[in-house]
Design an enzyme around this catalytic site. Structure first.
Site, PDB file in Angstrom:
ATOM      1  N   HIS A  65       0.379   2.294  12.006  1.00  0.00           N
ATOM      2  CA  HIS A  65       0.654   1.067  12.468  1.00  0.00           C
ATOM      3  C   HIS A  65       0.547   1.458  14.088  1.00  0.00           C
ATOM      4  O   HIS A  65       1.428   1.904  15.097  1.00  0.00           O
ATOM      5  CB  HIS A  65       2.089   0.718  12.240  1.00  0.00           C
ATOM      6  CG  HIS A  65       2.383  -0.549  12.757  1.00  0.00           C
ATOM      7  ND1 HIS A  65       3.241  -1.357  11.985  1.00  0.00           N
ATOM      8  CD2 HIS A  65       2.295  -1.196  13.860  1.00  0.00           C
ATOM      9  CE1 HIS A  65       3.539  -2.439  12.608  1.00  0.00           C
ATOM     10  NE2 HIS A  65       2.712  -2.416  13.597  1.00  0.00           N
TER      11      HIS A  65
ATOM     12  N   GLU B  71      -1.762  -1.179   9.520  1.00  0.00           N
ATOM     13  CA  GLU B  71      -0.800  -2.265   9.765  1.00  0.00           C
ATOM     14  C   GLU B  71      -0.744  -2.371  11.195  1.00  0.00           C
ATOM     15  O   GLU B  71      -0.731  -1.471  11.938  1.00  0.00           O
ATOM     16  CB  GLU B  71       0.468  -1.969   8.989  1.00  0.00           C
ATOM     17  CG  GLU B  71       1.219  -0.942   9.477  1.00  0.00           C
ATOM     18  CD  GLU B  71       2.589  -0.813   8.697  1.00  0.00           C
ATOM     19  OE1 GLU B  71       2.691  -1.213   7.447  1.00  0.00           O
ATOM     20  OE2 GLU B  71       3.493  -0.423   9.155  1.00  0.00           O
TER      21      GLU B  71
ATOM     22  N   HIS C  75       9.907  -0.692   4.468  1.00  0.00           N
ATOM     23  CA  HIS C  75      10.903  -0.735   5.736  1.00  0.00           C
ATOM     24  C   HIS C  75      12.382  -0.350   5.211  1.00  0.00           C
ATOM     25  O   HIS C  75      13.001  -0.750   4.448  1.00  0.00           O
ATOM     26  CB  HIS C  75      11.046  -1.866   6.460  1.00  0.00           C
ATOM     27  CG  HIS C  75      11.181  -1.794   8.105  1.00  0.00           C
ATOM     28  ND1 HIS C  75      10.540  -1.756   8.847  1.00  0.00           N
ATOM     29  CD2 HIS C  75      12.587  -1.838   8.245  1.00  0.00           C
ATOM     30  CE1 HIS C  75      10.843  -1.537  10.011  1.00  0.00           C
ATOM     31  NE2 HIS C  75      12.383  -1.508   9.944  1.00  0.00           N
TER      32      HIS C  75
END
Length: 238
Positions: free
Chosen positions: A43, A70, A191
């Site tokens: 990310h 991401e 998450h």
């Protein structure tokens, strides 16, 4: 079986804290694959505080499993990075500049037209697209009309609620998962999933294709070792 994609942002954070190349991010990614991970997630953020843009190019050359990038597609540099590397999957996250970590999903109703355009941009390049969303059937249903291939459920609320009432915590996610199935969308999640809450989540979420886990997995690896930790996470998904 649900696939495990290991997010290696925290490895990059550790490397960057001292400069140089220790730990070696590319070697760690390859070791994660060797230890059983079925994907690698990164990310990158505009300030490159963990994953650097060059890391993405370096990883793309060697990753043999699924490569998932991401990030915030409202940053043109991110869009260009993804198109230049053509990963197996791009996960679009509505981060704000300077945000420490992702903390909400897309409002797929409000941003419908924008998402249709950006999803089409990546799909035209042959990249599978996943939209990061909250566990709200309405957001999942609206995501389906953007042309996305998958949604990724933001699981912080589940992880927080798990310790109080795991049945209540997982219920909205199961409902959102059913909405995804009815809309013909693939389903990812990520998450704050960890060794304590992952198995229950995977057992109660229909059609779960992939989880992306970084922070908790790397923290566990400090005590348990990286290879052993990856194997333990895989067993939670079996």
């Amino acid at each position: 079986m649900t696939k495990l994609s290991v997010n290696i942002n925290k490895i990059a954070t550790l490397r960057n804290s001292r400069g140089g190349n220790n730990p070696d991010l590319v070697k760690t990614a390859l070791d994660c694959e060797r230890f059983g991970a079925q994907g690698i997630t990164v990310h990158p953020r505009p300030d490159e505080r963990h994953i650097r843009y060059q890391d993405v190019f370096d990883l793309k050359q060697v990753i043999a499993t699924e490569f998932n990038i991401e990030g915030n597609c409202q940053e043109q540099k991110f869009v260009d990075l993804v198109l230049a590397n053509k990963p197996a999957q791009v996960t679009l996250v509505p981060d704000a500049l300077g945000q420490i970590t992702s903390n909400h999903g897309w409002d797929t109703v409000r941003h419908q037209e924008y998402l249709k355009d950006i999803v089409a941009t990546f799909k035209e390049a042959g990249i599978r697209v996943s939209l990061f969303v909250d566990p709200d059937p309405r957001m999942v249903e609206a995501a389906a009309t953007t042309g996305t291939d998958r949604v990724e459920l933001y699981t912080e609320a589940y992880a927080t609620g798990y310790l109080k009432n795991r049945e209540a915590a997982v219920a909205p996610y199961a409902e959102a998962a059913r909405a995804a199935q009815q809309a013909g969308l693939g389903l990812n999640a990520g998450h704050d999933l960890d060794l304590h809450n992952l198995k229950y989540f995977s057992q109660h979420i229909p059609g779960l294709l992939e989880v992306s886990i970084g922070h908790a997995l790397i923290c566990d690896a400090l005590y348990l070792g990286l290879e052993n930790t990856i194997q333990m996470y895989l067993r939670q998904l079996a």
